[in-house]
Write a protein that holds these residues in place. Structure first.
Motif, PDB file in Angstrom:
ATOM      1  N   ASP A   1      -2.560   5.326  -5.222  1.00  0.00           N
ATOM      2  CA  ASP A   1      -2.745   4.112  -4.423  1.00  0.00           C
ATOM      3  C   ASP A   1      -2.061   4.242  -3.055  1.00  0.00           C
ATOM      4  O   ASP A   1      -0.880   4.552  -2.971  1.00  0.00           O
ATOM      5  CB  ASP A   1      -2.153   2.918  -5.202  1.00  0.00           C
ATOM      6  CG  ASP A   1      -2.635   1.584  -4.653  1.00  0.00           C
ATOM      7  OD1 ASP A   1      -3.555   1.578  -3.813  1.00  0.00           O
ATOM      8  OD2 ASP A   1      -2.089   0.554  -5.081  1.00  0.00           O
TER       9      ASP A   1
ATOM     10  N   GLU B   1       2.592   0.034   0.043  1.00  0.00           N
ATOM     11  CA  GLU B   1       1.993   0.646  -1.151  1.00  0.00           C
ATOM     12  C   GLU B   1       3.079   1.421  -1.920  1.00  0.00           C
ATOM     13  O   GLU B   1       3.092   1.473  -3.143  1.00  0.00           O
ATOM     14  CB  GLU B   1       0.858   1.613  -0.778  1.00  0.00           C
ATOM     15  CG  GLU B   1      -0.321   0.977  -0.034  1.00  0.00           C
ATOM     16  CD  GLU B   1      -1.155   0.040  -0.889  1.00  0.00           C
ATOM     17  OE1 GLU B   1      -1.104   0.160  -2.119  1.00  0.00           O
ATOM     18  OE2 GLU B   1      -1.836  -0.829  -0.315  1.00  0.00           O
TER      19      GLU B   1
ATOM     20  N   HIS C   1       3.553   0.858  -5.958  1.00  0.00           N
ATOM     21  CA  HIS C   1       2.323   0.504  -6.676  1.00  0.00           C
ATOM     22  C   HIS C   1       1.939   1.541  -7.736  1.00  0.00           C
ATOM     23  O   HIS C   1       1.468   1.192  -8.812  1.00  0.00           O
ATOM     24  CB  HIS C   1       1.170   0.326  -5.680  1.00  0.00           C
ATOM     25  CG  HIS C   1       1.349  -0.863  -4.794  1.00  0.00           C
ATOM     26  ND1 HIS C   1       0.381  -1.333  -3.953  1.00  0.00           N
ATOM     27  CD2 HIS C   1       2.423  -1.688  -4.610  1.00  0.00           C
ATOM     28  CE1 HIS C   1       0.829  -2.394  -3.300  1.00  0.00           C
ATOM     29  NE2 HIS C   1       2.071  -2.620  -3.670  1.00  0.00           N
TER      30      HIS C   1
ATOM     31  N   HIS D   1      -1.901  -7.284  -5.805  1.00  0.00           N
ATOM     32  CA  HIS D   1      -2.892  -6.959  -4.774  1.00  0.00           C
ATOM     33  C   HIS D   1      -3.646  -8.179  -4.276  1.00  0.00           C
ATOM     34  O   HIS D   1      -4.115  -8.203  -3.145  1.00  0.00           O
ATOM     35  CB  HIS D   1      -3.836  -5.861  -5.276  1.00  0.00           C
ATOM     36  CG  HIS D   1      -3.167  -4.521  -5.272  1.00  0.00           C
ATOM     37  ND1 HIS D   1      -2.401  -4.082  -6.320  1.00  0.00           N
ATOM     38  CD2 HIS D   1      -3.098  -3.565  -4.315  1.00  0.00           C
ATOM     39  CE1 HIS D   1      -1.899  -2.897  -6.014  1.00  0.00           C
ATOM     40  NE2 HIS D   1      -2.307  -2.562  -4.805  1.00  0.00           N
TER      41      HIS D   1
HETATM   42 FE   LIG Z   1      -1.744  -0.950  -3.626  1.00  0.00          FE
END
Ligand SMILES: [Fe+2]
Ligand SMILES: [Fe+2]
Length: 437
Positions: free
Chosen positions: A104, A130, A140, A218
């Motif tokens: 990600d 992220e 993430h 998210h």
């Molecule tokens: Fe993400």
């Protein structure tokens, strides 16, 4: 964001994905160029005039929230879950998207080298978020990995090669920002607009007793008002060249369309078939189990070892379990003899089936029995119990930003060195967000 088109598989991206994860020196630039060529004939929903992008993003956000409201209303009126008929389907889905979730943010890695240029700060900030700014609780990739481990779904289910396509695209983009900046901006624009399926997934995972923190996160962090979606647009405006705008737009568009390569989320989820998955699990186990059973153990006249020795007999094996009443289809699985053989610490076959495989059995036995109740899990509930403070020393040679950037690559940032490098990078460059440093 616009996810209607599907492309046929023309190659197997899995070896490339694995090579990039291992950092084995494969450069993937040619491969990425080929993927971009594949998008030439795909439709997209971007406006012709990029001056309309703000309005386009607003309209998209408004449409998603209207459709979400419609979904919630249907559910209030008693409609069944739209995505996940049972918990097996949810666990299956989480494993299908694992290769993408494992990298990600990777498409933005190359923007770090532009940290001195304020026009890049929006993209750099998105990437750092992220990575959770190097905090393992907020990274993430780690959040998703913890979710899979917690669910007992971290054993690497064999996946269709196309499940590796988006992850490979993301890693390749992250390596070639210098060459494909416009395409990275376009990809980012598409990836960071929160879609309807994110909202539905969040809702239905919670309902099935699964912590949807990753998905809920998210919904909030990518929001169109001030989140990653907004930054994606802002960065596009800042980095648009004054001359040759038309070429730049065309390249942004191709990067945007990269999001549509492969199967879209709703179609992927709908392609799940419970009995097929159970049969696939049995095929994987069969090879190991065919000499492990006592010959006293018979089902419809054949020993279990005989059943398992034959690759074509697994559907018949399931029917035999029913006929001999080892399972009572459509009833509480606790009433089935077979369930008692596989579940619980004292079960005769304890540990033979993984948590995911047991869920397949359970849902297959229960079929449309309506008695299965899951306690709703508030997104983030499992995460709250974690104590992941990291008191490890800072990256050696903290002045060497280039080394920190290396350690923050999409395949490595979630490891302890990468997390530390991320924190050091933020300190060294002053690119902190949210004022926490
Ligand atoms: Fe993400
Ligand atoms: Fe994001």
């Amino acid at each position: 964001m616009q996810k209607n088109a599907t492309c046929p598989a023309r190659d197997d991206p899995q070896p490339l994905y694995s090579a990039m994860l291992r950092d084995s020196g494969h450069d993937a630039r040619e491969w990425l160029a080929a993927q971009l060529r594949r998008t030439a004939s795909l439709p997209d929903d971007l406006p012709d005039d990029f001056a309309q992008l703000e309005a386009w993003a607003r309209a998209h956000a408004a449409q998603v929230s209207a459709e979400h409201a419609g979904y919630l209303e249907q559910r209030r009126q008693g409609a069944p879950r739209r995505f996940f008929a049972n918990r097996s389907q949810a666990l299956w889905f989480l494993q299908q998207v694992a290769p993408t979730k494992a990298v990600d943010g990777a498409w933005l890695h190359g923007t770090l080298r532009h940290w001195r240029d304020p026009r890049f700060h929006g993209l750099v900030r998105t990437f750092l978020e992220e990575l959770g700014d190097g905090d393992p609780r907020c990274n993430h990739v780690l959040i998703f990995q913890r979710l899979l481990s917690r669910l007992g779904c971290d054993q690497g289910l064999p996946l269709h090669p196309q499940r590796y396509l988006q992850g490979a695209v993301q890693l390749a983009l992250g390596r070639h920002v210098e060459h494909f900046l416009a395409e990275v901006i376009g990809y980012n624009l598409g990836y960071e607009q929160p879609p309807l399926h994110l909202l539905i997934t969040t809702h239905e995972l919670a309902e099935l007793g699964i912590d949807a923190h990753y998905f809920q996160l998210h919904v909030t962090i990518d929001n169109a008002a001030s989140g990653h979606a907004r930054r994606a647009l802002h960065s596009l405006r800042l980095l648009m060249p004054e001359t040759s705008a038309a070429t730049f737009h065309a390249r942004v568009r191709r990067g945007y369309r990269l999001n549509d390569l492969g199967l879209d989320t709703a179609k992927l989820i709908a392609s799940f078939n419970l009995e097929d998955e159970l049969l696939a699990a049995l095929q994987r186990k069969r090879v190991y189990g065919q000499f492990m059973h006592s010959d006293r153990c018979r089902l419809q006249g054949r020993t279990i070892n005989q059943w398992l020795a034959d690759a074509d007999s697994m559907p018949g094996f399931l029917r035999a379990l029913e006929k001999q009443q080892w399972v009572h289809h459509g009833q509480d699985p606790l009433r089935s003899r077979f369930w008692a053989l596989i579940d619980g610490p004292h079960a005769a076959m304890f540990g033979v089936f993984s948590a995911y495989e047991k869920q397949l059995w359970r849902d297959w036995i229960a079929a449309d029995w309506a008695g299965e109740k899951y306690r709703r899990v508030t997104p983030g509930q499992w995460e709250q119990a974690l104590a992941l403070e990291d008191h490890a020393p800072r990256t050696q040679g903290a002045a060497c930003i280039e080394r920190m950037i290396e350690a923050m690559a999409g395949n490595r940032h979630a490891e302890p060195d990468g997390l530390r490098a991320t924190r050091d990078f933020i300190r060294a460059t002053g690119l902190a967000g949210g004022g926490q440093y």
